[in-house]
Design a protein around this motif. Structure first.
Motif, PDB file in Angstrom:
ATOM      1  N   GLY A  96      68.118  82.202   4.460  1.00  0.00           N
ATOM      2  CA  GLY A  96      69.355  81.984   5.202  1.00  0.00           C
ATOM      3  C   GLY A  96      70.253  80.850   4.748  1.00  0.00           C
ATOM      4  N   SER A  97      70.048  80.313   3.554  1.00  0.00           N
ATOM      5  CA  SER A  97      70.980  79.285   3.089  1.00  0.00           C
ATOM      6  C   SER A  97      72.349  79.914   2.821  1.00  0.00           C
ATOM      7  N   HIS A 142      66.956  76.611  -3.289  1.00  0.00           N
ATOM      8  CA  HIS A 142      65.737  76.483  -2.487  1.00  0.00           C
ATOM      9  C   HIS A 142      64.552  77.006  -3.298  1.00  0.00           C
TER      10      HIS A 142
END
Ligand code: FES
Length: 204
Positions: A164-165, A133
């Protein structure tokens, strides 16, 4: 082995990407755990700047353990997965965004790692520990089961504390997360059972 990533980065200004990663994680609540740093390779500063391959001694890495080496200023994780962690890869498949490593294969997954375990040797995972990300460094969440920020059916893997990945024990990203892609598998090859070369492979 007790140095934190931040400590190490202060010693070497070339690790800017990594600094950004740890800084981002810090703002999200300091969730980044101290990661042992392996001193089994000592390429020269000039060689490191040129992106030279680095050798890692994995002889003392036990099942369930992770070690980190630096390659091109990036942390490369080596995890010796347990039989349970390998078995978890089947259970996560239907929840993953790219279970077969088909996205950007030439950038993210060398041909020899385009398999279920994303590895040459099933038990040994080798991935760059930087989230796809915005470049934070995910945290180890190897313990299966419900826990904060993770689903109740968590099978073990990695959590990026920035947004939060989540990634499974093969570095494959879960669906509907900010990170678009799996963690990168760098070029690598085994020189022996205990020696791993990161940054080069037989096709190089
Ligand atoms: S940088 Fe990892 S989720 Fe945003």
């Amino acid at each position: 082995m007790s140095d934190t990533l931040a400590d190490k980065n202060q010693l070497d200004p070339s690790k800017r990407t990594w600094l950004i990663a740890t800084g981002c994680a810090g703002t999200a609540g300091g969730l980044v755990a101290a990661v042992p740093f392996v001193s089994s390779f000592l390429p020269s500063e000039r060689a490191k700047a040129a992106g030279a391959a680095v050798e890692a001694d994995i002889s003392t890495l036990k099942p369930g353990e992770k070690m980190t080496v630096e390659w091109r200023g990036k942390p490369v994780w080596i995890v010796r997965r347990t039989p349970e962690q390998l078995a978890s890869l089947k259970k996560t498949e239907s929840s993953l965004a790219d279970p077969n490593s088909q996205r950007k294969p030439s950038e993210l997954t060398p041909e020899y790692a385009r398999n279920e375990t994303r590895s040459i040797k099933p038990e040994l995972l080798v991935v760059v520990g930087i989230c796809s990300h915005l470049g934070c460094s995910p945290s180890d969440k190897f313990q299966p089961g419900a826990q904060p920020s993770l689903p109740d059916d968590w099978q073990g893997g990695f959590l990026c504390p920035c947004h939060g990945s989540t990634f499974d024990m093969a570095g494959r990203v879960f669906k509907n997360k900010p990170a678009p892609d799996n963690l990168e598998v760098p070029p690598h090859e085994y020189l022996s059972d205990s020696k791993l070369l990161i940054g080069e492979d037989k096709k190089a």
